[in-house]
Scaffold this active site. Structure first.
Site, mmCIF file in Angstrom:
data_model
loop_
_atom_site.group_PDB
_atom_site.id
_atom_site.type_symbol
_atom_site.label_atom_id
_atom_site.label_comp_id
_atom_site.label_asym_id
_atom_site.label_seq_id
_atom_site.Cartn_x
_atom_site.Cartn_y
_atom_site.Cartn_z
ATOM 1 N N THR A 91 -20.061 20.121 106.154
ATOM 2 C CA THR A 91 -18.730 20.647 106.468
ATOM 3 C C THR A 91 -18.597 20.674 107.983
ATOM 4 O O THR A 91 -19.202 21.516 108.653
ATOM 5 C CB THR A 91 -18.550 22.060 105.883
ATOM 6 O OG1 THR A 91 -18.721 22.000 104.469
ATOM 7 C CG2 THR A 91 -17.154 22.596 106.191
ATOM 8 N N LYS A 167 -11.777 19.616 102.763
ATOM 9 C CA LYS A 167 -12.835 20.629 102.647
ATOM 10 C C LYS A 167 -12.484 21.885 103.435
ATOM 11 O O LYS A 167 -12.646 23.016 102.944
ATOM 12 C CB LYS A 167 -14.152 20.028 103.129
ATOM 13 C CG LYS A 167 -15.292 21.013 103.281
ATOM 14 C CD LYS A 167 -15.679 21.696 101.983
ATOM 15 C CE LYS A 167 -16.926 22.559 102.183
ATOM 16 N NZ LYS A 167 -17.262 23.352 100.997
ATOM 17 N N LYS A 236 -17.296 29.894 110.824
ATOM 18 C CA LYS A 236 -17.257 28.551 111.437
ATOM 19 C C LYS A 236 -16.179 27.688 110.799
ATOM 20 O O LYS A 236 -15.408 26.999 111.483
ATOM 21 C CB LYS A 236 -18.638 27.904 111.291
ATOM 22 C CG LYS A 236 -18.748 26.487 111.817
ATOM 23 C CD LYS A 236 -18.594 25.419 110.727
ATOM 24 C CE LYS A 236 -19.715 25.467 109.711
ATOM 25 N NZ LYS A 236 -19.597 24.354 108.719
#
Length: 289
Positions: A91, A167, A236
């Site tokens: 990711t 994502k 994040k």
């Protein structure tokens, strides 16, 4: 297939094990050597360069910095022996995804992006949902690997960065659900109704879906360890979603709210806990914790 695997964290270990269980030959490297040990059918190698070879290599590293350090700064694309296909399953930011596409093209190494949805137990079971983007022929070449790791592969076009945008958007929705449950539980608790009872109702009626059920159970039971999806990683991902939104001229006001809540959770020592611990922020703000 002869597969290299780089990055054996909570997700990567289950994914590599699924590949080996399906009969693929897996050579694996992890930045912490102990992470590559104890996986049946997986052969640990001493360097990332040894893993970055064969018919395909999969990278499943924690963030942009780790991927840049290993692949770009590490010079893997410049070594004589390189893989027939690099499948980026981390990711990462949309910006880095675009950079990787360009440098792989210059190096002559085929590249696709294929981040996943699912927690470590889902990875171990080989039931991930895989979001794939890149040339159709390359996705077809990777299909035996995706079939071993996932329940379904969802294609999103030929530009790899599209998979990374999907994502990040999906993780934004997931974290939004946790924030909503946290605030709603604080509201019911404030009126004398146990949050666990409220979540039992909601997750078996209006919100009877895996995200609400799974994270709702963690919130109801105050069960935040061991982490399946670490809160710091969630922070994040929200940061990357905001960056992607800014890059496309897309305001994301609620993502800013999530970012601040996650920073607050980290400042209270919850960074290494499961992402569900975000719900504790609402309880603290309401004087319930």
């Amino acid at each position: 297939m002869d597969v290299g695997f780089i990055g054996l964290g909570r997700m990567g270990r289950g994914m590599a094990a699924s590949l080996a269980r399906a009969g693929h030959r897996v050579r694996a490297w992890n930045r912490s050597p102990e992470g590559a040990q104890g996986l049946a059918g997986v052969t640990p190698v001493a360097s990332a360069a040894e893993a970055f070879a064969g018919e395909a290599v999969i990278t499943m590293l924690a963030d942009d910095a780790a991927l840049e350090a290993v692949i770009v700064s590490g010079g893997l694309l410049d070594q004589p022996e390189r893989p027939g296909l690099h499948i980026g399953m981390s990711t990462i930011s949309v910006a880095l995804a675009r950079q990787l596409t360009a440098i792989h093209e210059r190096a002559g190494v085929p590249y696709i992006a294929a981040p996943v949805f699912g927690r470590p137990d889902v990875a171990e079971a080989g039931k991930l949902n895989i979001v794939a983007a890149g040339a159709a022929a390359l996705i077809a070449r990777a299909a035996p690997l995706f079939d071993a790791m996932g329940a379904k592969t969802w294609p999103f076009g030929e530009e790899p960065s599209r998979a990374n945008a999907v994502k990040l958007a999906g993780n934004f929705m997931l974290i939004s659900a946790i924030e909503a449950m946290g605030e709603a539980c604080a509201l019911t608790e404030g009126h004398g109704v146990a949050g666990a009872d409220f979540l039992d109702l909601m997750t078996n009626t209006l919100f009877a879906s895996p995200v609400y059920k799974g994270y709702g159970a963690s919130i109801a039971q105050n069960r935040y360890e061991p982490p399946g999806f670490g809160l710091k990683l969630g922070a994040k991902d929200v940061r990357l979603a905001l960056q992607a939104g800014e890059g496309a001229g897309v305001p994301m006001p609620f993502a800013s709210v999530l970012r601040d809540g996650l920073i607050e959770a980290i400042s209270h020592g919850d960074g290494e806990k499961d992402l569900a611990a975000l719900a504790r922020v609402s309880a603290r703000r309401a004087g319930q914790s």
